[in-house]
Write a protein that holds these residues in place. Sequence first.
Motif, PDB file in Angstrom:
ATOM      1  N   VAL A   1      11.493   9.906  -5.049  1.00  0.00           N
ATOM      2  CA  VAL A   1      10.945   9.921  -3.686  1.00  0.00           C
ATOM      3  C   VAL A   1      12.003   9.411  -2.703  1.00  0.00           C
ATOM      4  N   ALA A   2      12.284  10.195  -1.677  1.00  0.00           N
ATOM      5  CA  ALA A   2      13.258   9.783  -0.664  1.00  0.00           C
ATOM      6  C   ALA A   2      12.607   8.785   0.297  1.00  0.00           C
ATOM      7  N   VAL A   3      13.362   7.773   0.686  1.00  0.00           N
ATOM      8  CA  VAL A   3      12.862   6.732   1.586  1.00  0.00           C
ATOM      9  C   VAL A   3      13.624   6.775   2.904  1.00  0.00           C
ATOM     10  N   VAL A   4      12.883   6.740   4.002  1.00  0.00           N
ATOM     11  CA  VAL A   4      13.476   6.695   5.335  1.00  0.00           C
ATOM     12  C   VAL A   4      12.891   5.488   6.067  1.00  0.00           C
TER      13      VAL A   4
ATOM     14  N   GLU B   1       0.827  -1.197   0.000  1.00  0.00           N
ATOM     15  CA  GLU B   1       0.000   0.000   0.000  1.00  0.00           C
ATOM     16  C   GLU B   1       0.865   1.252   0.000  1.00  0.00           C
ATOM     17  N   ALA B   2       2.013   1.197   0.693  1.00  0.00           N
ATOM     18  CA  ALA B   2       2.919   2.348   0.731  1.00  0.00           C
ATOM     19  C   ALA B   2       3.425   2.682  -0.663  1.00  0.00           C
ATOM     20  N   VAL B   3       3.787   1.666  -1.423  1.00  0.00           N
ATOM     21  CA  VAL B   3       4.263   1.892  -2.789  1.00  0.00           C
ATOM     22  C   VAL B   3       3.151   2.503  -3.636  1.00  0.00           C
ATOM     23  N   GLU B   4       1.948   1.957  -3.513  1.00  0.00           N
ATOM     24  CA  GLU B   4       0.816   2.458  -4.294  1.00  0.00           C
ATOM     25  C   GLU B   4       0.505   3.919  -3.945  1.00  0.00           C
ATOM     26  N   LEU B   5       0.547   4.236  -2.647  1.00  0.00           N
ATOM     27  CA  LEU B   5       0.269   5.610  -2.233  1.00  0.00           C
ATOM     28  C   LEU B   5       1.367   6.569  -2.685  1.00  0.00           C
ATOM     29  N   ALA B   6       2.603   6.078  -2.688  1.00  0.00           N
ATOM     30  CA  ALA B   6       3.706   6.917  -3.157  1.00  0.00           C
ATOM     31  C   ALA B   6       3.545   7.236  -4.640  1.00  0.00           C
TER      32      ALA B   6
ATOM     33  N   ASP C   1       7.369  13.758  -1.009  1.00  0.00           N
ATOM     34  CA  ASP C   1       8.812  14.015  -0.963  1.00  0.00           C
ATOM     35  C   ASP C   1       9.536  12.883  -0.238  1.00  0.00           C
ATOM     36  N   VAL C   2       8.869  12.344   0.793  1.00  0.00           N
ATOM     37  CA  VAL C   2       9.484  11.322   1.644  1.00  0.00           C
ATOM     38  C   VAL C   2       8.468  10.224   1.951  1.00  0.00           C
ATOM     39  N   VAL C   3       8.937   8.987   1.960  1.00  0.00           N
ATOM     40  CA  VAL C   3       8.125   7.862   2.437  1.00  0.00           C
ATOM     41  C   VAL C   3       8.816   7.283   3.667  1.00  0.00           C
ATOM     42  N   LEU C   4       8.087   7.235   4.767  1.00  0.00           N
ATOM     43  CA  LEU C   4       8.582   6.645   6.012  1.00  0.00           C
ATOM     44  C   LEU C   4       8.094   5.205   6.080  1.00  0.00           C
ATOM     45  N   LEU C   5       9.025   4.244   6.190  1.00  0.00           N
ATOM     46  CA  LEU C   5       8.667   2.831   6.154  1.00  0.00           C
ATOM     47  C   LEU C   5       9.124   2.088   7.402  1.00  0.00           C
ATOM     48  N   ASP C   6       8.196   1.345   8.006  1.00  0.00           N
ATOM     49  CA  ASP C   6       8.584   0.357   9.010  1.00  0.00           C
ATOM     50  C   ASP C   6       9.187  -0.831   8.258  1.00  0.00           C
ATOM     51  N   ILE C   7       9.962  -1.685   8.940  1.00  0.00           N
ATOM     52  CA  ILE C   7      10.555  -2.840   8.266  1.00  0.00           C
ATOM     53  C   ILE C   7       9.580  -4.003   8.204  1.00  0.00           C
TER      54      ILE C   7
END
Length: 216
Positions: A76-79, A38-43, A49-55
């Motif tokens: 898109v920057a990933v953190v 879902e994170a990829v789809e929303l991005a 500018d930034v996507v914050l991801l849990d592992i």
Amino acid sequence: MIRVVLADDEPMVRAGVKTILATDPGIEVVAEAGDGREAVELALSHRPDVVLLDIRMPRLDGLAAAEELGRVAPEVAVVILTTFDEDEYVAKALGSGASGFLLKAADPRELIIGVRAASDGAAYLSPRVAQRLVEDLRGGRLQRHEGARRRVEGLSAREREVLGLVGRGLSNQEIGARLFVAEGTVKAHMTAILNRLGVANRVQAAILAHDAGLTG
């Protein structure tokens, strides 16, 4: 305004992170995801500018999501924002192109700093992670792990499984019983493993299995 997509499978964690980010008037959470897919789809739909991801998330974990975002949305920057600071996670995150690695237990101000750094095209690691990374680099442990991991990538899934059991000290007979295959099949796998890895014997293969993190 720095636009952020936040991904974590725990709603309470998302609420807490969103509250922290809201203390900075220059940051806005534009969408929330409960898993990596879902994170990829929303991005892709929001172009933040930034996507914050849990592992550790369902469907697609944060590391896999970071790698996919690097392919489909490189701008898109990933953190990574996680509880886990093991060397393997740090190495994989940085290898996937993540701009930051933050710990949930860290000072909340680090979250703001990390998001702003990533948005500016810089990198940011939680100080605890950075210190461990420096220590690992000094000791050569991270290089050995990454070198071994790259070497075993050329093996099939079954060969990596066999190699992992060799690293745990199992005999061919024990491996065969564990995998429900004939001992002769295990021997054939071992011959292929030794040839493909370019190691001389079972001991060297076992050491490589440990360095690659295949022993669990």
